[in-house]
Design a protein around this motif. Structure first.
Motif, short mmCIF file in Angstrom:
data_model
loop_
_atom_site.label_atom_id
_atom_site.label_comp_id
_atom_site.label_asym_id
_atom_site.label_seq_id
_atom_site.Cartn_x
_atom_site.Cartn_y
_atom_site.Cartn_z
N MET A 1 0.84 -1.18 0.00
CA MET A 1 0.00 0.00 0.00
C MET A 1 0.89 1.24 0.00
N VAL A 2 0.62 2.15 -0.90
CA VAL A 2 1.41 3.37 -1.01
C VAL A 2 0.46 4.56 -1.09
N LYS A 3 0.97 5.72 -0.68
CA LYS A 3 0.20 6.96 -0.82
C LYS A 3 0.23 7.38 -2.29
N ALA A 4 -0.93 7.63 -2.83
CA ALA A 4 -1.00 7.95 -4.25
C ALA A 4 -2.28 8.69 -4.56
N ARG A 5 -2.31 9.23 -5.77
CA ARG A 5 -3.52 9.86 -6.30
C ARG A 5 -3.92 9.11 -7.56
N GLN A 6 -5.16 8.66 -7.59
CA GLN A 6 -5.65 7.88 -8.72
C GLN A 6 -6.40 8.78 -9.71
N TYR A 7 -6.11 8.58 -10.97
CA TYR A 7 -6.78 9.29 -12.04
C TYR A 7 -7.28 8.27 -13.06
N PRO A 8 -8.20 8.69 -13.93
CA PRO A 8 -8.67 7.74 -14.97
C PRO A 8 -7.54 7.23 -15.86
N TRP A 9 -6.49 8.04 -16.00
CA TRP A 9 -5.40 7.65 -16.89
C TRP A 9 -4.27 6.93 -16.16
N GLY A 10 -4.32 6.87 -14.82
CA GLY A 10 -3.26 6.17 -14.11
C GLY A 10 -3.15 6.62 -12.67
N THR A 11 -2.03 6.27 -12.03
CA THR A 11 -1.83 6.55 -10.62
C THR A 11 -0.52 7.32 -10.43
N VAL A 12 -0.57 8.38 -9.60
CA VAL A 12 0.63 9.15 -9.26
C VAL A 12 1.01 8.80 -7.83
N GLN A 13 2.18 8.20 -7.67
CA GLN A 13 2.65 7.80 -6.35
C GLN A 13 3.39 8.97 -5.69
N VAL A 14 3.00 9.29 -4.46
CA VAL A 14 3.56 10.44 -3.76
C VAL A 14 5.04 10.25 -3.49
N GLU A 15 5.43 9.05 -3.07
CA GLU A 15 6.81 8.80 -2.67
C GLU A 15 7.64 8.18 -3.79
N ASN A 16 7.19 8.30 -5.01
CA ASN A 16 7.96 7.82 -6.16
C ASN A 16 8.68 9.02 -6.77
N GLU A 17 10.02 9.01 -6.70
CA GLU A 17 10.79 10.16 -7.17
C GLU A 17 10.71 10.34 -8.67
N ASN A 18 10.27 9.33 -9.39
CA ASN A 18 10.07 9.49 -10.83
C ASN A 18 8.78 10.25 -11.14
N HIS A 19 7.90 10.33 -10.15
CA HIS A 19 6.62 11.01 -10.35
C HIS A 19 6.64 12.45 -9.86
N ASN A 20 7.32 12.74 -8.73
CA ASN A 20 7.38 14.10 -8.19
C ASN A 20 8.53 14.21 -7.21
N ASP A 21 8.70 15.40 -6.62
CA ASP A 21 9.84 15.68 -5.73
C ASP A 21 9.44 15.66 -4.26
N PHE A 22 8.38 14.96 -3.90
CA PHE A 22 7.94 14.96 -2.51
C PHE A 22 9.02 14.39 -1.59
N VAL A 23 9.63 13.29 -1.99
CA VAL A 23 10.66 12.66 -1.16
C VAL A 23 11.84 13.61 -0.97
N LYS A 24 12.22 14.33 -2.01
CA LYS A 24 13.32 15.29 -1.91
C LYS A 24 12.97 16.39 -0.90
N LEU A 25 11.73 16.89 -0.98
CA LEU A 25 11.31 17.93 -0.05
C LEU A 25 11.35 17.42 1.38
N ARG A 26 10.83 16.23 1.61
CA ARG A 26 10.81 15.68 2.96
C ARG A 26 12.22 15.46 3.49
N GLU A 27 13.10 14.94 2.64
CA GLU A 27 14.48 14.71 3.07
C GLU A 27 15.16 16.02 3.45
N MET A 28 15.00 17.03 2.59
CA MET A 28 15.70 18.29 2.82
C MET A 28 15.08 19.08 3.97
N LEU A 29 13.77 19.07 4.09
CA LEU A 29 13.09 19.88 5.09
C LEU A 29 13.17 19.28 6.48
N ILE A 30 12.99 17.97 6.59
CA ILE A 30 12.84 17.33 7.89
C ILE A 30 14.06 16.50 8.28
#
Length: 438
Positions: free
Chosen positions: A261-290
């Motif tokens: 189970m992963v945190k994600a956003r589901q769309y009709p065309w697919g799924t965007v995983q929050v903690e997937n660095e190929n999809h967005n920079d959320f992990v980078k932000l969390r690493e740098m900020l916290i």
């Protein structure tokens, strides 16, 4: 020689000596860690961005929890800042987290002064800490520090350029003060992030990042740079500085991907995983900020931003470190000089007020005298007019009396003539009657 000079000479004259055995002060780092863990830590985040960019969702995602808060209304005439404090625990470490949201930011038709409440809030936290620090009986060890350590600025994923509202707000928040015209210092650690980055394509996102960076540099906006002076984090921080602004996606919904189970956003065309660095920079932000730079953000806020604010504020109040002869100033001498200056200004103002009062009294007396003179002149005119009218009436009355007397005289004469005529007529009639009888 003052105590300050003696202490300075003692520090400069210290020399290194070897130890013949174990003493034990090498446990100081462990003592400091244990004390810090026992006291806990505080961290304050300011989230700035237009309504609907997912600020609350990103905070929930960053700290892997659900921050409960009252729903906010977005029909307010201005921007208000809402602060919520939460106590978090991870392992044996306690964190007092304060999240400040800008309610109504960007909702107004006229957005010229939207930044003011944000800058004033940042200044107010510095001022509150300074007032606590200047108290005779201080309680800084238990004081709830509300100074903003990090400002996450949420940028709408337009794919074109920064909005004028975003640019002005970042300029004012990073390099301006609303409370005093004498203070123009770096106020807060700004970390720009592109919110809801899954709404634009990767190629558009790359161009958008370059465009944002170019506009920030050309307009002189100072954003927080992850420190590279510490060798242990220099490499990763240097790499992450090149990824700014971070393009993030937030979500607290969990979706099953494969066997986990992963945190994600589901769309009709697919799924965007929050903690997937190929999809967005959320992990980078969390690493740098916290995980990497949270303490540096706290330290930068205290040693750089707050110190600049404190220095400018004290200089504005008249306090200095040295006199014109470059000699150290004592607090008592500074206080006495400031007190004498204040008393001189007070006496000067009292004298000015006294002179002003005397001048106004004289002006009022002149006005009253002028009014009294006008009243006397008016009274004299009315009195003369009354006398003239009275004289005319008396003359008319005299003339009328004369006419009445003349009329009475004429009437008397007429009546006398009439009586004489009647008497004469009566005697003639009697003579005629006698003659007829004879």
């Amino acid at each position: 020689m003052t105590s300050t000079e003696i202490a300075r000479q003692a520090g400069e004259g210290a020399r290194a000596v070897p130890l013949s055995g174990h003493v034990g002060f090498d446990s100081m780092p462990d003592q400091l860690v244990n004390k810090s863990v026992k006291q806990g830590f505080c961290f304050n985040i300011l989230c700035v961005g237009e309504t609907g960019l997912g600020k609350s969702t990103l905070m929930d995602t960053l700290f892997n929890t659900k921050f409960e808060g009252e729903p906010t209304q977005h029909n307010q005439p201005g921007v208000t800042l809402k602060s919520n404090t939460y106590e978090l625990q991870e392992s044996n470490v306690y964190l007092k987290l304060t999240v400040v949201n800008t309610v109504g930011f960007g909702d107004q038709i006229n957005k010229e002064e939207s930044y003011k409440s944000i800058v004033e809030f940042i200044d107010a936290q510095f001022e509150a800490y300074l007032q606590e620090e200047l108290k005779i009986k201080r309680t800084l060890h238990s004081y709830h520090d509300t100074r903003i350590h990090a400002c996450l600025y949420f940028i709408a994923p337009t794919g074109h350029s920064l909005k004028s509202l975003d640019l002005v707000t970042m300029i004012k928040a990073a390099d301006g003060s609303a409370s005093s015209p004498f203070i123009s210092t770096l106020q807060v650690n700004i970390i720009p992030i592109i919110a809801k980055s899954d709404t634009i394509s990767k190629s558009e996102l790359a161009k958008f990042k370059i465009k944002i960076t170019s506009e920030l540099v050309s307009n002189g906006v100072q954003i927080y740079q992850f420190p590279t002076d510490d060798e242990s984090v220099a490499e990763i921080n240097s790499t992450m500085n090149s990824h700014l602004p971070f393009a993030v996606v937030g979500s607290t919904e969990e979706v099953k991907i494969g066997n986990k189970m992963v945190k994600a956003r589901q769309y009709p065309w697919g799924t965007v995983q929050v903690e997937n660095e190929n999809h967005n920079d959320f992990v980078k932000l969390r690493e740098m900020l916290i995980r990497v730079n949270m303490e540096d953000l706290r330290e930068q806020t205290h040693t750089r931003h707050y110190e600049l604010y404190r220095r400018c504020k004290l200089e504005e109040m008249g306090f200095k470190d040295t006199d014109p002869d470059s000699k150290p100033f004592s607090l008592q001498e500074t206080y006495e000089a400031k007190r004498n200056e204040f008393m001189g200004e007070l006496q000067k103002k009292e004298e000015e007020m006294r002179q002003m009062f005397v001048q106004r009294v004289k002006e009022k007396e002149a006005e009253l005298k002028e009014a009294e003179k006008e009243l006397h002149e008016k009274f004299d005119r009315l009195k003369k007019l009354h006398q003239d009218e009275k004289k005319k009436l008396e003359e008319k009355k005299k003339a009328l009396d004369d006419e009445v007397n003349t009329f009475k005289q004429k009437k008397t004469a007429a009546e006398l003539l009439l009586n004489q005529a009647q008497q004469a007529g009566g005697s003639t009639t009697l003579k005629r009657d006698k003659e007829r009888k004879n």
